[in-house]
Design a protein around this motif. Structure first.
Motif, PDB file in Angstrom:
ATOM      1  N   ILE A  25      -2.198 -89.176  45.941  1.00  0.00           N
ATOM      2  CA  ILE A  25      -3.021 -88.692  44.824  1.00  0.00           C
ATOM      3  C   ILE A  25      -2.665 -87.249  44.499  1.00  0.00           C
ATOM      4  O   ILE A  25      -2.547 -86.873  43.323  1.00  0.00           O
ATOM      5  N   ALA A  26      -2.463 -86.426  45.529  1.00  0.00           N
ATOM      6  CA  ALA A  26      -2.095 -85.020  45.299  1.00  0.00           C
ATOM      7  C   ALA A  26      -0.764 -84.930  44.570  1.00  0.00           C
ATOM      8  O   ALA A  26      -0.612 -84.144  43.616  1.00  0.00           O
ATOM      9  N   TRP A  28       0.647 -87.194  42.664  1.00  0.00           N
ATOM     10  CA  TRP A  28       0.430 -87.678  41.301  1.00  0.00           C
ATOM     11  C   TRP A  28      -0.229 -86.602  40.438  1.00  0.00           C
ATOM     12  O   TRP A  28       0.166 -86.370  39.302  1.00  0.00           O
ATOM     13  N   GLN A  29      -1.241 -85.915  40.990  1.00  0.00           N
ATOM     14  CA  GLN A  29      -1.928 -84.869  40.233  1.00  0.00           C
ATOM     15  C   GLN A  29      -1.001 -83.700  39.910  1.00  0.00           C
ATOM     16  O   GLN A  29      -1.113 -83.093  38.852  1.00  0.00           O
ATOM     17  N   LEU A  32       0.820 -84.143  36.770  1.00  0.00           N
ATOM     18  CA  LEU A  32       0.021 -84.040  35.546  1.00  0.00           C
ATOM     19  C   LEU A  32      -0.225 -82.597  35.097  1.00  0.00           C
ATOM     20  O   LEU A  32      -0.769 -82.371  34.024  1.00  0.00           O
ATOM     21  N   ILE A  33       0.171 -81.626  35.905  1.00  0.00           N
ATOM     22  CA  ILE A  33      -0.029 -80.218  35.546  1.00  0.00           C
ATOM     23  C   ILE A  33       0.945 -79.869  34.434  1.00  0.00           C
ATOM     24  O   ILE A  33       2.159 -80.020  34.606  1.00  0.00           O
ATOM     25  N   THR A  45       3.421 -75.602  38.589  1.00  0.00           N
ATOM     26  CA  THR A  45       3.458 -76.673  39.581  1.00  0.00           C
ATOM     27  C   THR A  45       4.140 -76.264  40.888  1.00  0.00           C
ATOM     28  O   THR A  45       4.125 -77.033  41.847  1.00  0.00           O
TER      29      THR A  45
END
Length: 163
Positions: A25-26, A28-29, A32-33, A45
């Motif tokens: 999840i980290a 993936w996030q 998205l930055i 990032t």
């Protein structure tokens, strides 16, 4: 693994898989930055990606150790054991992380880090609130200066008042 060792390994593997899911999840996030327009020496990032990469390596090492039955677990250590009050400790930790998440939009990342530090310190048995708030101010201020001023990341002001 036979007998009592199998549940130890199964629990450690389960924890490792949970950590791997959070790491996924980290990562993936981080994707998205949005990148800031124009040239910046260090993109937005860079640090989250570095942290996610280190976390992924540590999780992989933990999974390998768990698979081999060598992951440390204080619950099963004959000499050491978990500290009492795990529910209260967890609640203080969650409160500190919640303070960081909930206060950042209204007051800024720097200001939100101060009470978050003190609440997390309380999870580790500190009862010196004023000292912890002052240390939190110093640490949060130093990190804000590092990222905002030296690395050029746009974190916004150290403190801003909602409204």
């Amino acid at each position: 693994m036979h007998g009592a060792a199998a549940p130890k390994r199964r629990g450690a593997l389960g924890l490792g898989l949970l950590l791997a899911a959070f790491t996924g999840i980290a990562i993936w996030q981080v994707t998205l930055i949005p990148e800031p327009p124009g040239y910046t020496p260090v993109g937005a990032t860079a640090m989250p990606a570095a942290v996610a990469a280190v976390l992924a390596v540590l999780v992989l090492a933990y999974l390998v150790a768990s698979w081999r039955g060598r992951s440390p677990d204080a619950l099963h250590d004959e000499v050491e054991g978990p500290l009492p009050g795990r529910v209260a400790r967890s609640a203080w930790m969650v409160a500190g992380l919640a303070a960081l998440v909930l206060l950042t939009p209204g007051f800024g990342i720097g200001a939100a880090g101060v009470p978050a530090f003190a609440l997390i310190a309380r999870a580790f048995d500190s009862r010196r609130w004023l000292r912890d708030l002052l240390i939190g101010l110093a640490v949060s201020g130093a990190l804000w200066l590092l990222f905002q001023q030296l690395l050029g990341l746009q974190l916004g002001p150290f403190v801003h008042w909602p409204g």
